[in-house]
Enzyme design. Structure first.
Site, short mmCIF file in Angstrom:
data_model
loop_
_atom_site.label_atom_id
_atom_site.label_comp_id
_atom_site.label_asym_id
_atom_site.label_seq_id
_atom_site.Cartn_x
_atom_site.Cartn_y
_atom_site.Cartn_z
N TYR A 362 0.82 -1.23 0.08
CA TYR A 362 -0.03 0.10 -0.06
C TYR A 362 0.85 1.16 0.00
O TYR A 362 2.11 1.28 0.27
CB TYR A 362 -1.16 -0.11 0.88
CG TYR A 362 -0.69 0.00 2.56
CD1 TYR A 362 0.66 0.15 2.93
CD2 TYR A 362 -1.52 -0.36 3.51
CE1 TYR A 362 0.81 -0.01 4.32
CE2 TYR A 362 -1.22 -0.33 4.93
CZ TYR A 362 0.07 -0.15 5.32
OH TYR A 362 0.16 -0.11 6.69
N GLU A 363 0.12 2.20 -0.42
CA GLU A 363 0.82 3.84 -0.54
C GLU A 363 1.95 3.29 -1.72
O GLU A 363 2.96 4.01 -1.70
CB GLU A 363 1.56 4.11 0.62
CG GLU A 363 0.75 4.72 1.66
CD GLU A 363 -0.14 5.83 1.34
OE1 GLU A 363 0.12 6.45 0.46
OE2 GLU A 363 -1.07 6.23 2.44
N GLY A 364 1.58 2.58 -2.67
CA GLY A 364 2.60 2.43 -3.83
C GLY A 364 3.43 1.32 -3.55
O GLY A 364 3.95 1.02 -2.74
#
Length: 380
Positions: A362-364
């Site tokens: 998550y968050e890339g």
């Protein structure tokens, strides 16, 4: 770059550490087992100012710089990574949108409650068919008089049903790509808006992750954040802060796993000597600590760049990439050092191992971070 801390910074970090160790750590295993966050602790964190960490004091926040924020996130994550991610999303994503893109009417109505944690916020970009490529979002927003009518589904929403306010991204015309994207502030209880399934996850089980379902949901035009066509720009502009928060979360998980493994290796005796007396184990501990310290400096550097008023796109991606992959390495080795006991719920390293896994996603994802890093280095 100067990472030495002032007395004020040290006091704030000590407050975070004491709360994490006294309040969060004792209930973390129970929260993980039941899948329920301790809401009493969240209320207390709000009272202490940890729901408004990087908001300036003149705007009603705690007034921390990002270096202090990173330190605090490490402390919270060492104790309970589920609590930490609730704080990270609220602080570094949602409050950034509210402060930098919402209008004065939005701020007057919602900001005070967000700053105290009375109203928790969620960031909703991902869809079943739009993950890393956010330009593929298809939640449709159709203008109808003084409302937009929203139809579609969001998934993997951190803070899920815990939130009161949702920053939701959609499109007024999918054929326009990113130029058709929009961002809305949607309140819980909006007609046509409901919470979908609760995801059963490998880790971070006390942090609710849900679907959001929009079926002819009526959202006032007044709740549009920014302008039509700026949705993706808004989302991407605040990701650096989010990545610093997740880098710090990964470090906190890794540090907790390292400390548990180090302590266990001193106590566990095999072949008439402590495990740590064996070079194979001692070298594992050496590698674990070295990577943790390197991850810290990358993260503090990214935070420092942001504190200078610059965009830490490259620095935040390097920090997030290295810290999250460090968390994978360290928690794996911590389980290995514990042997069979590392696989047993009675010992916390199995939870750290599970919690760490999502930090590379998550968050890339790590793959996206490598794209960001390589694109930046090839420009120069």
């Amino acid at each position: 770059m100067e990472f030495s801390l002032t007395s004020d910074q040290e006091m704030i970090i000590k407050t975070a550490r004491d709360f994490a160790q006294k309040k969060l750590k004792p209930v973390a295993a129970h929260c993980d087992e039941t899948g329920n966050i301790n809401k009493g602790n969240l209320k207390e964190l709000g009272r202490l100012g940890f729901f408004s960490m990087v908001v300036p004091e003149e705007e009603g926040g705690a007034g921390m710089d990002y270096v202090t924020y990173a330190h605090c996130m490490i402390e919270f994550s060492k104790a309970c990574a589920s609590t930490a991610v609730i704080l990270s999303v609220h602080n570094s994503l949602c409050l950034d949108i509210m402060r930098h893109f919402a209008n004065d009417t939005h701020k007057k109505k919602y900001l005070d409650d967000m700053l105290t944690g009375k109203k928790i916020a969620a960031f909703s970009l991902t869809e079943p068919n739009a993950g890393s490529d956010a330009t593929e979002i298809s939640l449709n927003a159709k203008l109808d008089g003084d409302h937009y009518i929203l139809n579609g589904t969001k998934c993997f929403v951190t803070n899920g049903d815990l939130a009161d306010i949702y920053f939701v991204f959609g499109t007024v015309n999918k054929e326009l790509g990113s130029k058709g994207t929009v961002c809305f502030l949607v309140e819980k209880g909006t007609p046509g808006f409901s919470i979908g399934k609760h995801e059963k996850k490998m880790g971070l089980k006390a942090s609710p992750t849900t679907e959001l379902i929009f079926e002819n949901a009526k959202v006032p035009v007044a709740n549009l954040i920014g302008e039509e066509g700026r949705g993706i720009k808004i989302a991407l502009s605040i990701l650096e802060g989010g990545r610093i928060g997740i880098a710090a979360q990964a470090i906190g998980i890794a540090e907790a796993a390292y400390e548990a493994a180090k302590s266990y290796s001193k106590e566990r005796v095999q072949f008439k000597k402590p495990l740590c007396a064996n070079q194979a184990i001692a070298f594992k501990l050496a590698d674990m600590l070295t990577r943790i310290e390197a991850a810290k400096y990358l993260t503090y550097r990214a935070a420092w760049v942001k504190d200078q008023g610059k965009k830490p796109t490259l620095e935040a991606s390097m920090a997030k990439l290295f810290a999250s992959e460090t968390a994978q390495f360290v928690t794996y080795e911590a389980v290995q050092i514990h042997g069979g006991y590392g696989y047993i719920v009675e010992y916390p390293v199995e939870r750290y191992f599970r919690d760490a896994r999502v930090t590379t996603i998550y968050e890339g994802t790590s793959e996206i971070q490598r794209i960001v890093i390589s694109n930046n280095l090839l420009k120069n």
